[in-house]
Structure formats: structure tokens, C-alpha cells
Enzyme design. Structure first.
Site, short mmCIF file in Angstrom:
data_model
loop_
_atom_site.label_atom_id
_atom_site.label_comp_id
_atom_site.label_asym_id
_atom_site.label_seq_id
_atom_site.Cartn_x
_atom_site.Cartn_y
_atom_site.Cartn_z
N LYS A 183 -10.91 -12.33 -12.33
CA LYS A 183 -10.29 -12.84 -13.57
C LYS A 183 -10.48 -11.83 -14.72
CE LYS A 183 -9.34 -16.26 -10.99
NZ LYS A 183 -9.86 -17.59 -10.80
C1 LIG Z 1 -9.93 -18.76 -9.84
C2 LIG Z 1 -9.23 -20.03 -10.10
C3 LIG Z 1 -9.90 -21.26 -10.11
C4 LIG Z 1 -11.31 -21.43 -9.66
O1 LIG Z 1 -12.23 -20.67 -10.31
P1 LIG Z 1 -13.60 -20.26 -9.58
O2 LIG Z 1 -14.40 -19.67 -10.71
O3 LIG Z 1 -13.25 -19.25 -8.54
O4 LIG Z 1 -14.20 -21.48 -9.03
C5 LIG Z 1 -9.18 -22.39 -10.46
N1 LIG Z 1 -7.89 -22.33 -10.78
C6 LIG Z 1 -7.21 -21.16 -10.76
C7 LIG Z 1 -5.77 -21.16 -11.15
C8 LIG Z 1 -7.85 -19.98 -10.40
O5 LIG Z 1 -7.16 -18.84 -10.35
#
Ligand SMILES: *Cc1c(COP(=O)(O)O)cnc(C)c1O
Length: 398
Positions: free
Chosen positions: A195
């Protein structure tokens, strides 16, 4: 015509470039190391600082950090009161967690279709899927572009639904000048390394609503409170006393992760600028390439783009998406697909969800691939990716 690497030609680059990568500097490492040398590696002051900074940055009144983005979504559903018999509307064009959070609460995810140009959830389809059991909407800012917040807000108000924004892709994005995080009832973030900013595993929820904040807080610390005003059995026996007043989880973030998060937050605007520069270069380069369709943006969204998706117009190319993807890999540009429609997975299929539920999302899925996008990419890296896409599109042009 250039010979493709997949059929023996020279690859566009010698070393592999991946679709995403974290950007950790010595200052980030220092910030973390300082906490590790100190007395609190969890439940200390850095978590509070990270929450304060997140609230400040997004313009939300409250922020709760947690162990990951999935936990953030779970807490949001708990705070929304989602439970057995309820329905939660979300998009199939997302990571599974956006739907799983409803299932954790015993509720049923309902998939609304997406807009064919922005790939974000279509407000008209949300409306079409509302039933008396609908409790909440989990709208995902896909690739970082804000969903149609005004329209979704109006629908949620009309039907008394809780608006949860899954902004795992979208920290740094603004909608009509206001930061994502300050607009929905609750906004969930992820700080996973792919992210925009990261602390290893991490997440957060922001809200302007004090009642939701209290519930979010309890949900991520076992339902335990030290606040006498919330206790049933106060006045209590001594300052050691705490009460569990609801069922919660241990979804806390550690202090050394919070230190990394604070440090990364300080760089977010810089990351956003570089991501936007790369997106502009890509948009310009692909605007007139036959067979390549570029994602559209709504004017309200000032997007801090997490993913750059190209969509293949398979009528204009003589290859499949799989062949294009493999040809990109051979050129040493490692793409990824975001996402397989969530309800296609066996877990959902076995619950009775069938192919064909969201025809637009399924059609878009057939042609998309995510090409590299991260702030540390050099201009030469960007040029290599553009070269590879153009080379392969030209080769397979009908
Ligand atoms: C990455 C992601 C999540 C989950 O986040 P984590 O930190 O990996 O648990 C939820 N929704 C979307 C759209 C994502 O890209």
C-alpha cells in the site's frame, strides 16, 4: 516490429521490476529502532501519536490504529452493529477482506456491480441491491480513486445505512478537496507493504462519530475499558480494575510499528506527488495505443493512486490477457491482476454465489492488469514499463 522476449527477443530490461514496492528510508528505521530501545514496544505513546497524526492528516475527529486493514474492516462492521441476518453491500472488484468482514459478523455480503470506466462501485447498483436487511455499505476506493462519496452518502442517508469506506488503496486521496477518512461514517486503511505507506502489517479506522469511535476502540482491545464512565460495576475496587463490557479482539498495533507509521505519514505527500507524476506519464503514453484502455477518473477525486491498471481491449488484440501478462513477465516487468471477482472464489461459490452476478466487473476482470507503480521508480523504470506495454500491444495488434 520488435521481437518479444517471450519468443526469444531481447527483454526491455535486464532485472525484474515488480508492480509495487515499499519505500523505507534510514529515518524510518531510526524511528523504529528508537522505540525498540525504549520501555514500551506495545501499548505505549507512539500508538497515540500515530492516531493523533492520522486524525490530523485526514481531518477526522478520531482514529483507531489496529493490527491490519482486515482487522480495521472487522472493527468497522462490529461498530456498525452488523450481525447475523444482516446484508452488507460491497464490490466484487476488491481484495477478499472487503466482503469477509461481513461474514466475520455472521452477515451476508451482497455484491453490487461497478462502473465500466472508473471500476468503482456503481451507486445505482448499490441502490438496486438494498433490501430491508441491508445494514451497511463497504465501498472500496479502488486503485486509490475515491468512490462517488456524495451519491453513496445520499443513498445511505435515505435508507439508514452505515457508510464504511474501504480506503486501503486511498490514503492521501481527496474528494472535493476533503481528505478520504473524513467523509464516510467510518474509513478503513491498510498499511501493508504494497500500500501507499506501510508499517509492515497495520491498519486504522477514522470516524467523526464519538459513539462509533467508542465501539471501534472496544472492538480492537478485547471489549475492555479502563474508563469508569463506561463501567457497569463502578465505583470499583481500585485503580487496577478494568471491565470487559463487550466482546472484542486483540487487534492492537505495536508501538514500533506505530513509529514507522508516523515516519511514513510524514512522507505521504511526497509519495503522492511522485505517484501522480508516474500516473500522468502512463496516461499520456497509453492514450493513443490501440488495444490499451486507461482507467477514467471522476473530477471530484484528487487521487493518490495505489495501482495503475491497464485494460486490454481484446477485440483489438490477437492475444489473451494471459499471453499479454506472460509477455510482460518475459520483458522483466512483473504485473499483477487486481482482482479476481471475490464471489468467484470457492469459499463464496460454496455459499451459493454464482458467476454472472456482476456482469460489468466480470467483463472488466477479463482484460485488466496492474503495471508497476511506486514512488521509488526512476524515470528510466517508467520508460521501460511504457516500452514493454507498447512493444507487446504493437506485436499483437490486429
Ligand atoms: C489490502 C486490502 C485490505 C486488507 O488490508 P490488510 O492490511 O492486508 O489486512 C482490504 N481491502 C482492500 C481493498 C485492500 O487492498
Amino acid at each position: 516490429m520488435e521481437q518479444l522476449a517471450i519468443s526469444g527477443g531481447k527483454p526491455v530490461r535486464d532485472n525484474k521490476i515488480f508492480y509495487g514496492r515499499q519505500c523505507i528510508g534510514e529515518d524510518d528505521i531510526q524511528a523504529m529502532a528508537e522505540v525498540l530501545r525504549g520501555p514500551y514496544i506495545t501499548c505505549g505513546p507512539k500508538v497515540e501519536e500515530a492516531e493523533k497524526k492520522l486524525a490530523e492528516y485526514t481531518g477526522a475527529k478520531y482514529a483507531v490504529t489496529c493490527s491490519n486493514g482486515t482487522a480495521a474492516l472487522h472493527c468497522a462492521c462490529i461498530a456498525a452493529g452488523v450481525g447475523p441476518g444482516d446484508e452488507v453491500i460491497t464490490t466484487p472488484m476488491t481484495f477478499a477482506a472487503s466482503a469477509n468482514c461481513a461474514v466475520y459478523c455472521g452477515a451476508t455480503p451482497v455484491f453490487a456491480d461497478i462502473d465500466p470506466e472508473t471500476y468503482n462501485i456503481d451507486p445505482a447498483s448499490i441502490r438496486a441491491h438494498i433490501t430491508p436487511r441491508t445494514k451497511a455499505v463497504v465501498a472500496v476506493d479502488f486503485t486509490g480513486q475515491a468512490v462517488k462519496i456524495k451519491e453513496i452518502r445520499a443513498i445511505c442517508d435515505e435508507f439508514g445505512l452505515i457508510f464504511i469506506e474501504d480506503a486501503a488503496h486511498a490514503i492521501g486521496t481527496c474528494y472535493d478537496g476533503a481528505h478520504v477518512g473524513s467523509l464516510a461514517d467510518m474509513t478503513c486503511f491498510s498499511f501493508h507493504p504494497v500500500k501507499t505507506i506501510t508499517c509492515g502489517e497495520g491498519g486504522a479506522i477514522t470516524t467523526n462519530n464519538e459513539d462509533l469511535y467508542k465501539k471501534l476502540y472496544l472492538a480492537h482491545v478485547h471489549g475492555i475499558t479502563h474508563d469508569e464512565s463506561l463501567m457497569e460495576d463502578a465505583p470499583h475496587e481500585g485503580i487496577w480494575y478494568y471491565e470487559q463490557i463487550s466482546l472484542g479482539f486483540n487487534y492492537r498495533m505495536t508501538d514500533f510499528q506505530a513509529a514507522l507509521l508516523v515516519s511514513q505519514l510524514g512522507k505521504l505527500e511526497k509519495f503522492k506527488k511522485r505517484r501522480q507524476e508516474i500516473v500522468e506519464k502512463y496516461n499520456e503514453a497509453f492514450a493513443d495505443v490501440p488495444g490499451i484502455i486507461v482507467q477514467k477518473e471522476i473530477p471530484e477525486s484528487d487521487t493518490c493512486r495505489h495501482l495503475y491498471i491497464i485494460r486490454l481491449d481484446l477485440d483489438k488484440l490477437s492475444c489473451t490477457r494471459r499471453q499479454f501478462f506472460d509477455a510482460m513477465s518475459a520483458e522483466n516487468v512483473q504485473c499483477q491482476i487486481h482482482y479476481v471477482p471475490v464471489y468467484w472464489f470457492p469459499f463464496y461459490r460454496h455459499k451459493g454465489y454464482e458467476k454472472g452476478l456482476c456482469p460489468v466487473a466480470e467483463e472488466i476482470y477479463k482484460g485488466i492488469l496492474s503495471i508497476p507503480l511506486y514512488p521509488m521508480m526512476t524515470d528510466a523504470d517508467v520508460a521501460d514499463v511504457i516500452h514493454a506495454v507498447k512493444k507487446i500491444a504493437a506485436y499483437y495488434r490486429k
